[in-house]
Design an enzyme around this catalytic site. Structure first.
Site, PDB file in Angstrom:
ATOM      1  N   GLY A  20       0.832  -1.181   0.000  1.00 50.17           N
ATOM      2  CA  GLY A  20       0.000   0.000   0.000  1.00 50.17           C
ATOM      3  C   GLY A  20       0.873   1.239   0.000  1.00 50.17           C
ATOM      4  O   GLY A  20       1.957   1.242   0.585  1.00 50.17           O
ATOM      5  N   LEU A  42      -1.659  -5.670   3.966  1.00 48.75           N
ATOM      6  CA  LEU A  42      -0.584  -6.214   3.147  1.00 48.75           C
ATOM      7  C   LEU A  42       0.678  -6.301   4.001  1.00 48.75           C
ATOM      8  O   LEU A  42       0.718  -5.766   5.115  1.00 48.75           O
ATOM      9  CB  LEU A  42      -0.342  -5.332   1.925  1.00 48.75           C
ATOM     10  CG  LEU A  42      -1.512  -5.252   0.937  1.00 48.75           C
ATOM     11  CD1 LEU A  42      -1.218  -4.225  -0.146  1.00 48.75           C
ATOM     12  CD2 LEU A  42      -1.796  -6.618   0.312  1.00 48.75           C
ATOM     13  N   SER A  43       1.707  -6.935   3.470  1.00 48.44           N
ATOM     14  CA  SER A  43       2.921  -7.083   4.272  1.00 48.44           C
ATOM     15  C   SER A  43       3.481  -5.730   4.689  1.00 48.44           C
ATOM     16  O   SER A  43       4.011  -5.582   5.790  1.00 48.44           O
ATOM     17  CB  SER A  43       3.974  -7.897   3.524  1.00 48.44           C
ATOM     18  OG  SER A  43       4.359  -7.247   2.329  1.00 48.44           O
ATOM     19  N   GLU A  44       3.356  -4.714   3.818  1.00 51.58           N
ATOM     20  CA  GLU A  44       3.795  -3.358   4.178  1.00 51.58           C
ATOM     21  C   GLU A  44       2.869  -2.333   3.542  1.00 51.58           C
ATOM     22  O   GLU A  44       2.395  -2.520   2.415  1.00 51.58           O
ATOM     23  CB  GLU A  44       5.223  -3.066   3.687  1.00 51.58           C
ATOM     24  CG  GLU A  44       6.276  -4.048   4.129  1.00 51.58           C
ATOM     25  CD  GLU A  44       6.700  -3.881   5.571  1.00 51.58           C
ATOM     26  OE1 GLU A  44       6.290  -2.882   6.217  1.00 51.58           O
ATOM     27  OE2 GLU A  44       7.441  -4.752   6.056  1.00 51.58           O
ATOM     28  N   THR A  45       2.641  -1.261   4.284  1.00 57.05           N
ATOM     29  CA  THR A  45       2.039  -0.056   3.716  1.00 57.05           C
ATOM     30  C   THR A  45       3.014   1.088   3.945  1.00 57.05           C
ATOM     31  O   THR A  45       3.519   1.276   5.064  1.00 57.05           O
ATOM     32  CB  THR A  45       0.685   0.264   4.372  1.00 57.05           C
ATOM     33  OG1 THR A  45      -0.226  -0.809   4.093  1.00 57.05           O
ATOM     34  CG2 THR A  45       0.104   1.554   3.823  1.00 57.05           C
TER      35      THR A  45
END
Length: 269
Positions: A20, A42-45
């Site tokens: 994101g 998600l895994s990272e934003t």
């Protein structure tokens, strides 16, 4: 606010590693940032805002998993740089001020983006108790990484072993400060990539991260020392996969890849 989901380290939608991306005027409080990252799931934003001109960096950048903030993230940095360039918000080279220092990202003529990250140190360590059982595979070597990464780089016997892993994620928790990166040399030395890897991060709320850019700041020196070459190609992933091109430059590692925007919309919060 505009919010985007970008697949990083791929030129095809629904592959690579999704992140994101929110471009802001400033950072709201940490609680709000964490709630947004949990909602995106998600895994990272990545959250970024512009900095005043004339400083050492152009944008401030932070990354959150659904559970916590992290010090370094490669694929969400690539995703952010892709958004800046694809929307015309920035051109050429962009400098990000992050927890791990200043990171660079440059748009290339072929449509890829090259990122400039600090090279991770590698310290040999003993095989942690329970690691082989949790992975379900024999471990050849284990190395700890630098402060802002906190992964264990774990070499396994071959590519097929890495691809076939079905780890016990609960058992992997607590074995490293961030995650476990398993790796092996490519089965075909003359193939499209030089080494393979997978990344497991259950301790920060991510069972498997498809393509972990920050891990390649450790994988690059690890395999460059083995192969005697500074320019390498890594293939990472299980169900989703992606390609990371690495170039070792002493205390800096260049990470190159494509990215593609797959979702764009409004955040109402």
């Amino acid at each position: 606010m505009r919010i985007r989901i970008v697949d990083a380290f791929t030129d095809q939608p629904f592959s690579g590693n999704p992140a994101g991306v929110l471009l802001l005027d400033s950072f709201p409080d940490d609680t709000w940032l964490q709630k947004v990252a949990a909602e995106v799931n998600l895994s990272e934003t990545a959250f970024a805002h512009p900095l005043p001109p004339g400083g050492e960096a152009d944008w401030a950048l932070r990354w959150f998993t659904p559970a916590t903030e992290v010090d370094m993230c490669g694929h969400a940095t690539l995703a952010t740089a892709h958004v800046l360039h694809s929307t015309g918000t920035a051109g050429g080279a962009v400098r990000f001020a992050a927890r791990c220092g200043v990171l660079g990202a440059t748009a290339e003529a072929d449509g890829t983006i090259t990122m400039d990250f600090p090279t991770s140190s590698l310290t040999p360590v003993a095989v942690p108790v329970g690691l082989e059982k949790a992975l379900g595979a024999e471990v050849l070597a284990v190395h700890d990484t630098a402060e802002h990464i906190g992964d264990l780089v774990v070499e396994l016997r071959d590519e097929s072993t890495v691809r076939a892993l079905a780890p016990d994620f609960a058992a992997l928790k607590g074995l490293s400060s961030r995650g476990i990166i398993v790796t092996a040399a490519a089965a075909r030395p003359d193939g499209e990539y030089d080494f393979v890897s997978r990344g497991f991060f259950p301790g920060v709320g991510i069972d498997e991260d498809p393509v972990t850019g920050s891990a390649h700041t450790a994988l690059a020196p690890y395999w460059s020392a083995r192969f005697g070459r500074d320019d390498l190609v890594g293939f990472q992933g299980g169900a989703r996969t992606g390609i990371v091109r690495t170039r070792l430059r002493g205390d800096r590692t260049l990470l190159n890849g494509h990215a593609v925007t797959v979702v764009e919309g409004e955040l109402h919060a």
